[in-house]
Design a protein around this motif. Structure first.
Motif, PDB file in Angstrom:
ATOM      1  N   TYR A 147      12.231  19.355   7.494  1.00  0.00           N
ATOM      2  CA  TYR A 147      11.623  18.851   8.729  1.00  0.00           C
ATOM      3  C   TYR A 147      10.110  18.765   8.573  1.00  0.00           C
ATOM      4  CZ  TYR A 147       9.785  18.897  13.484  1.00  0.00           C
ATOM      5  OH  TYR A 147       9.071  18.616  14.620  1.00  0.00           O
ATOM      6  N   ARG A 148       9.532  19.830   8.012  1.00  0.00           N
ATOM      7  CA  ARG A 148       8.070  19.864   7.839  1.00  0.00           C
ATOM      8  C   ARG A 148       7.592  18.729   6.930  1.00  0.00           C
ATOM      9  NH1 ARG A 148       4.801  21.819   4.147  1.00  0.00           N
ATOM     10  NH2 ARG A 148       6.554  22.647   2.956  1.00  0.00           N
ATOM     11  N   LYS A 149       8.309  18.503   5.838  1.00  0.00           N
ATOM     12  CA  LYS A 149       7.926  17.437   4.911  1.00  0.00           C
ATOM     13  C   LYS A 149       8.059  16.058   5.568  1.00  0.00           C
ATOM     14  CE  LYS A 149       8.996  19.885   0.615  1.00  0.00           C
ATOM     15  NZ  LYS A 149       9.913  19.988  -0.540  1.00  0.00           N
ATOM     16  N   ARG A 150       9.109  15.878   6.365  1.00  0.00           N
ATOM     17  CA  ARG A 150       9.297  14.594   7.049  1.00  0.00           C
ATOM     18  C   ARG A 150       8.145  14.326   8.015  1.00  0.00           C
ATOM     19  NH1 ARG A 150      15.641  13.686   8.691  1.00  0.00           N
ATOM     20  NH2 ARG A 150      16.557  14.061   6.619  1.00  0.00           N
ATOM     21  N   LYS A 151       7.727  15.356   8.735  1.00  0.00           N
ATOM     22  CA  LYS A 151       6.631  15.186   9.689  1.00  0.00           C
ATOM     23  C   LYS A 151       5.329  14.846   8.967  1.00  0.00           C
ATOM     24  CE  LYS A 151       6.959  15.580  13.492  1.00  0.00           C
ATOM     25  NZ  LYS A 151       7.333  14.582  14.520  1.00  0.00           N
ATOM     26  N   ARG A 193       5.084  13.265   6.030  1.00  0.00           N
ATOM     27  CA  ARG A 193       5.193  11.881   5.570  1.00  0.00           C
ATOM     28  C   ARG A 193       5.041  10.902   6.724  1.00  0.00           C
ATOM     29  NH1 ARG A 193       9.423  14.073   2.233  1.00  0.00           N
ATOM     30  NH2 ARG A 193      10.987  13.321   3.723  1.00  0.00           N
ATOM     31  N   GLN A 194       5.604  11.267   7.887  1.00  0.00           N
ATOM     32  CA  GLN A 194       5.484  10.411   9.064  1.00  0.00           C
ATOM     33  C   GLN A 194       4.029  10.290   9.483  1.00  0.00           C
ATOM     34  OE1 GLN A 194       6.887  11.993  12.886  1.00  0.00           O
ATOM     35  NE2 GLN A 194       7.959  10.063  13.228  1.00  0.00           N
ATOM     36  N   HIS A 195       3.320  11.401   9.511  1.00  0.00           N
ATOM     37  CA  HIS A 195       1.913  11.395   9.893  1.00  0.00           C
ATOM     38  C   HIS A 195       1.094  10.555   8.911  1.00  0.00           C
ATOM     39  CE1 HIS A 195      -1.871  12.826  11.538  1.00  0.00           C
ATOM     40  NE2 HIS A 195      -2.268  13.144  10.311  1.00  0.00           N
ATOM     41  N   GLN A 196       1.382  10.717   7.612  1.00  0.00           N
ATOM     42  CA  GLN A 196       0.665   9.946   6.595  1.00  0.00           C
ATOM     43  C   GLN A 196       0.930   8.450   6.763  1.00  0.00           C
ATOM     44  OE1 GLN A 196       2.235  11.844   3.081  1.00  0.00           O
ATOM     45  NE2 GLN A 196       0.538  13.287   2.943  1.00  0.00           N
ATOM     46  N   GLY A 197       2.188   8.096   7.069  1.00  0.00           N
ATOM     47  CA  GLY A 197       2.538   6.691   7.277  1.00  0.00           C
ATOM     48  C   GLY A 197       1.831   6.104   8.479  1.00  0.00           C
ATOM     49  N   ILE A 198       1.724   6.879   9.565  1.00  0.00           N
ATOM     50  CA  ILE A 198       1.046   6.410  10.776  1.00  0.00           C
ATOM     51  C   ILE A 198      -0.439   6.201  10.503  1.00  0.00           C
ATOM     52  CG2 ILE A 198       0.303   7.124  13.085  1.00  0.00           C
ATOM     53  CD1 ILE A 198       3.045   8.457  13.425  1.00  0.00           C
ATOM     54  N   GLU A 199      -1.043   7.152   9.784  1.00  0.00           N
ATOM     55  CA  GLU A 199      -2.474   7.038   9.481  1.00  0.00           C
ATOM     56  C   GLU A 199      -2.742   5.799   8.635  1.00  0.00           C
ATOM     57  OE1 GLU A 199      -5.108   8.789  10.630  1.00  0.00           O
ATOM     58  OE2 GLU A 199      -3.567   9.580  11.982  1.00  0.00           O
ATOM     59  N   LEU A 200      -1.866   5.539   7.664  1.00  0.00           N
ATOM     60  CA  LEU A 200      -2.038   4.358   6.817  1.00  0.00           C
ATOM     61  C   LEU A 200      -1.892   3.084   7.643  1.00  0.00           C
ATOM     62  CD1 LEU A 200      -2.403   3.101   4.046  1.00  0.00           C
ATOM     63  CD2 LEU A 200       0.075   3.279   3.695  1.00  0.00           C
ATOM     64  N   ALA A 201      -0.886   3.060   8.534  1.00  0.00           N
ATOM     65  CA  ALA A 201      -0.665   1.883   9.374  1.00  0.00           C
ATOM     66  C   ALA A 201      -1.856   1.646  10.301  1.00  0.00           C
ATOM     67  CB  ALA A 201       0.615   2.057  10.188  1.00  0.00           C
ATOM     68  N   LYS A 202      -2.459   2.725  10.800  1.00  0.00           N
ATOM     69  CA  LYS A 202      -3.640   2.594  11.666  1.00  0.00           C
ATOM     70  C   LYS A 202      -4.809   1.992  10.891  1.00  0.00           C
ATOM     71  CE  LYS A 202      -2.737   6.327  14.980  1.00  0.00           C
ATOM     72  NZ  LYS A 202      -3.168   7.673  15.458  1.00  0.00           N
ATOM     73  N   GLN A 203      -4.991   2.467   9.661  1.00  0.00           N
ATOM     74  CA  GLN A 203      -6.087   1.961   8.837  1.00  0.00           C
ATOM     75  C   GLN A 203      -5.913   0.477   8.544  1.00  0.00           C
ATOM     76  OE1 GLN A 203      -6.293   4.414   5.323  1.00  0.00           O
ATOM     77  NE2 GLN A 203      -6.465   6.298   6.511  1.00  0.00           N
ATOM     78  N   GLN A 204      -4.665   0.037   8.431  1.00  0.00           N
ATOM     79  CA  GLN A 204      -4.370  -1.359   8.123  1.00  0.00           C
ATOM     80  C   GLN A 204      -4.191  -2.212   9.378  1.00  0.00           C
ATOM     81  OE1 GLN A 204      -0.903  -0.998   5.619  1.00  0.00           O
ATOM     82  NE2 GLN A 204      -2.096  -0.420   3.808  1.00  0.00           N
ATOM     83  N   ARG A 262      -1.818  -1.992  11.607  1.00  0.00           N
ATOM     84  CA  ARG A 262      -0.422  -2.358  11.837  1.00  0.00           C
ATOM     85  C   ARG A 262       0.292  -1.420  12.800  1.00  0.00           C
ATOM     86  NH1 ARG A 262       2.571  -1.257   8.168  1.00  0.00           N
ATOM     87  NH2 ARG A 262       1.256  -0.152   6.674  1.00  0.00           N
ATOM     88  N   TYR A 263      -0.366  -0.343  13.202  1.00  0.00           N
ATOM     89  CA  TYR A 263       0.330   0.667  14.011  1.00  0.00           C
ATOM     90  C   TYR A 263       0.385   0.270  15.481  1.00  0.00           C
ATOM     91  CZ  TYR A 263       1.601   5.154  16.015  1.00  0.00           C
ATOM     92  OH  TYR A 263       2.247   6.156  16.697  1.00  0.00           O
ATOM     93  N   ARG A 264       1.605   0.240  16.014  1.00  0.00           N
ATOM     94  CA  ARG A 264       1.800  -0.116  17.431  1.00  0.00           C
ATOM     95  C   ARG A 264       2.356   1.053  18.241  1.00  0.00           C
ATOM     96  NH1 ARG A 264       5.699  -4.950  17.672  1.00  0.00           N
ATOM     97  NH2 ARG A 264       5.119  -4.817  19.876  1.00  0.00           N
ATOM     98  N   GLY A 265       2.711   2.131  17.562  1.00  0.00           N
ATOM     99  CA  GLY A 265       3.308   3.256  18.262  1.00  0.00           C
ATOM    100  C   GLY A 265       4.772   2.995  18.579  1.00  0.00           C
ATOM    101  N   ARG A 266       5.441   3.984  19.116  1.00  0.00           N
ATOM    102  CA  ARG A 266       6.857   3.819  19.474  1.00  0.00           C
ATOM    103  C   ARG A 266       6.980   2.895  20.679  1.00  0.00           C
ATOM    104  NH1 ARG A 266      10.428   9.092  20.329  1.00  0.00           N
ATOM    105  NH2 ARG A 266      10.094   9.160  18.055  1.00  0.00           N
ATOM    106  N   GLN A 267       7.778   1.859  20.534  1.00  0.00           N
ATOM    107  CA  GLN A 267       7.949   0.889  21.604  1.00  0.00           C
ATOM    108  C   GLN A 267       9.056   1.336  22.569  1.00  0.00           C
ATOM    109  OE1 GLN A 267       5.735  -1.796  21.742  1.00  0.00           O
ATOM    110  NE2 GLN A 267       4.907  -0.436  20.169  1.00  0.00           N
ATOM    111  N   PRO A 268       8.834   1.218  23.873  1.00  0.00           N
ATOM    112  CA  PRO A 268       9.844   1.644  24.845  1.00  0.00           C
ATOM    113  C   PRO A 268      11.084   0.751  24.810  1.00  0.00           C
ATOM    114  CG  PRO A 268       8.074   0.466  25.933  1.00  0.00           C
ATOM    115  CD  PRO A 268       7.627   0.675  24.521  1.00  0.00           C
ATOM    116  N   ASN A 269      12.234   1.345  25.127  1.00  0.00           N
ATOM    117  CA  ASN A 269      13.478   0.593  25.239  1.00  0.00           C
ATOM    118  C   ASN A 269      13.523   0.021  26.656  1.00  0.00           C
ATOM    119  OD1 ASN A 269      16.162  -0.226  25.626  1.00  0.00           O
ATOM    120  ND2 ASN A 269      16.939   1.298  24.194  1.00  0.00           N
ATOM    121  N   VAL A 270      13.075  -1.228  26.792  1.00  0.00           N
ATOM    122  CA  VAL A 270      12.909  -1.846  28.108  1.00  0.00           C
ATOM    123  C   VAL A 270      14.218  -1.906  28.880  1.00  0.00           C
ATOM    124  CG1 VAL A 270      12.224  -3.938  29.335  1.00  0.00           C
ATOM    125  CG2 VAL A 270      10.942  -3.211  27.305  1.00  0.00           C
ATOM    126  N   GLU A 271      15.303  -2.299  28.221  1.00  0.00           N
ATOM    127  CA  GLU A 271      16.592  -2.427  28.908  1.00  0.00           C
ATOM    128  C   GLU A 271      17.100  -1.073  29.384  1.00  0.00           C
ATOM    129  OE1 GLU A 271      18.034  -5.214  29.863  1.00  0.00           O
ATOM    130  OE2 GLU A 271      16.248  -6.191  29.037  1.00  0.00           O
TER     131      GLU A 271
END
Length: 218
Positions: free
Chosen positions: A148-152, A154-165, A167-176
């Motif tokens: 779990y710790r490793k996944r978190k 990697r997730q944080h690293q992926g978000i930071e990279l997406a922000k730098q590029q 591309r990060y939009r955050g979690r999108q709500p399920n409208v329906e």
């Protein structure tokens, strides 16, 4: 015949419990009476007292009951000390834990020189099985939490990279889903019944409904 209580968990409303449903038939096939099935969508790092269905399961436990889960991380991803407190809470009720992913009925039967079709559930009550569990749980809860710790991370690293590029939009709500929740609540359906009807957590219903009401004030 031993009594089993089955616990199923996924972390988010977007995940499906369907894969874990086969535990019910598998458990019955091995000769257990399934007294109840407890399903919930909540993080595995939530302490067990804060998980409504797991808390209810532990409250329902009777001596010699068997708690069945798909894997140890379905029960907990807490750090080892807290995870072992959960296991101790189950054992304090005189119950035991069966994780088919590791303690596979067929594998155990073969190791003991028996046919899997004639597996004796009484083995789960033996000193040998208890010793095996003690050793396994200390290792398994450490692995589950570390994963779990490793996944978190990697997730944080992926978000930071997406922000730098950019591309990060955050979690999108399920409208329906949100529309359905709002409609159910407008129709006077309770939070609990809405959550069950839409297969989501009560906290999700509360959050969506609260946001809707707040928006109506403006």
């Amino acid at each position: 015949m031993l009594t089993a209580r089955i616990y199923m968990r996924v972390s988010t409303d977007q995940q499906d419990l369907q894969r874990q449903e086969k535990l019910i038939e598998d458990t019955r096939t091995k000769g257990f009476y399934v007294a109840a099935v407890y399903r919930e969508k909540i993080s595995g790092v939530t302490e067990w007292e804060q998980r409504p269905e797991l808390y209810r399961l532990i409250g329902d436990l009777q001596p010699n009951d068997i708690v069945v889960a798909e894997s140890i991380d379905r029960l907990t991803r807490l750090e080892p000390k807290k995870a072992l407190e959960l296991i101790d809470a189950i054992r304090a009720k005189g119950a035991k834990i069966q994780v088919p992913e590791v303690f596979d009925f067929e594998t155990i039967s073969k190791d003991l020189g028996h046919s899997s079709e004639n597996f004796d559930p009484g083995f789960l009550m033996s000193d040998l099985f208890i010793a095996m569990q003690n050793m396994f749980f200390k290792l398994a809860v450490s692995i589950a939490h570390d994963d779990y710790r490793k996944r978190k991370i990697r997730q944080h690293q992926g978000i930071e990279l997406a922000k730098q590029q950019g591309r990060y939009r955050g979690r999108q709500p399920n409208v329906e889903l949100h529309k359905s929740i709002i409609q159910h609540r407008k129709n006077g359906i309770s939070i609990t019944k809405t959550a069950k009807a839409l297969n989501v957590s009560e906290s999700t219903v509360q959050r969506v409904w609260r946001k809707f009401k707040d928006n109506q004030k403006y």
